[in-house]
Write an enzyme that holds these catalytic residues in place. Sequence first.
Site, PDB file in Angstrom:
ATOM      1  N   THR A   1       0.831  -1.194   0.000  1.00 35.44           N
ATOM      2  CA  THR A   1       0.000   0.000   0.000  1.00 35.44           C
ATOM      3  C   THR A   1       0.873   1.254   0.000  1.00 35.44           C
ATOM      4  O   THR A   1       2.035   1.183   0.381  1.00 35.44           O
ATOM      5  CB  THR A   1      -0.839  -0.074   1.287  1.00 35.44           C
ATOM      6  OG1 THR A   1      -1.598  -1.255   1.217  1.00 35.44           O
ATOM      7  CG2 THR A   1      -1.695   1.126   1.514  1.00 35.44           C
TER       8      THR A   1
ATOM      9  N   GLY B   1      -3.152  -5.853   6.430  1.00 37.69           N
ATOM     10  CA  GLY B   1      -4.226  -4.991   6.901  1.00 37.69           C
ATOM     11  C   GLY B   1      -5.095  -5.617   7.960  1.00 37.69           C
ATOM     12  O   GLY B   1      -5.625  -4.923   8.838  1.00 37.69           O
TER      13      GLY B   1
HETATM   14  N1  GLY Z   1      -2.614  -2.762   4.050  1.00 37.93           N
HETATM   15  C1  GLY Z   1      -3.240  -2.983   2.831  1.00 37.93           C
HETATM   16  C2  GLY Z   1      -4.167  -4.104   2.809  1.00 37.93           C
HETATM   17  O1  GLY Z   1      -4.134  -4.939   3.706  1.00 37.93           O
HETATM   18  O2  GLY Z   1      -4.951  -4.173   1.887  1.00 37.93           O
END
Ligand code: GLY
Length: 315
Positions: free
Chosen positions: A177, A231
Amino acid sequence: MSRPIVIGSERSEAGLPAAMAILARGGSALDAVETALRCCEDNVDDHYVGTGGLPNAQGVVELDASVMIGSTRAFGAVGAVRGFPNPISIARAVLERLPQHSLLVGPGAELFAEENGFERAELLTDAAKKLFHTALQTSGESVEGEQTAAQQGDARYRQSALELVNHFAPHDGPWGTINVLALDSSGELVVGVSTSGYPWKYPGRVGDSALPGAGNYADVRYGGSACTGRGELSMRSVGARAIVTELARGLDPTEACLAMLADAATLPDDFRAELRCLALTPDGRHGAASGQDGSVYVVMTDSSTEPEFLPRSVL
Ligand code: GLY
């Protein structure tokens, strides 16, 4: 009057010079963050964001993005958006033009984008499609042995993703990201995040990048923070908000990031992978942390001639 600064995660250097040009002429942190992330989303060599992002398990690119304003804690976000190359601008439009809501996902987000004049585009580039097909052929990866826990989690994730890809066959066919945090000369602090999410994810999966408190948080009294990497861990630890809480308690940005990672490290997770974070305070102090050596973050001030790469502290 604050001294402007912009910081970002790995590969944000594609957008930080444009952001700093805005800040240096007295422009807003919101414009700077949006502009920086649009540059990253349009960088087709970056396979973790925007056009060229890696697809989900059905071979379709789905994007998440968010923006948060430090003075009001207003938040705009989109999740699992297909067919629009600049989700950060749609997230900003949610914030500014749909203030009764903060987050739109999937077809609703696409309807809103269409109604607001955003152009559709093909996001799956030939290079990303080739990476997707290559991934289908590498199913023999070991998940045990000499690997670290994070490497084993990564390998387990990829194995599960391949099972999902096979589950969805026949079909047409590492993640990262981007975070950008900016402080403008008026003292406003804005945090933006954009991503194509985990490659080969389950269709409809929305990650921390679209969620306030998880992947993105800004409070101009104490600072802003954002996360990259796994995430699901920053969702479960409410990572970005936790870092700002530590800033409010008086920790410096690096200590606050390390405290969040230490907490996230206690969570059981068979798919554990790298989680990284960074933070910026309203007086321009910054720091970043990660679980392994060698990762960096990027900084520009109004006296920078080019982006400066600084090491993240390691948990
Ligand atoms: N940190 C980005 C995701 O988990 O999509």
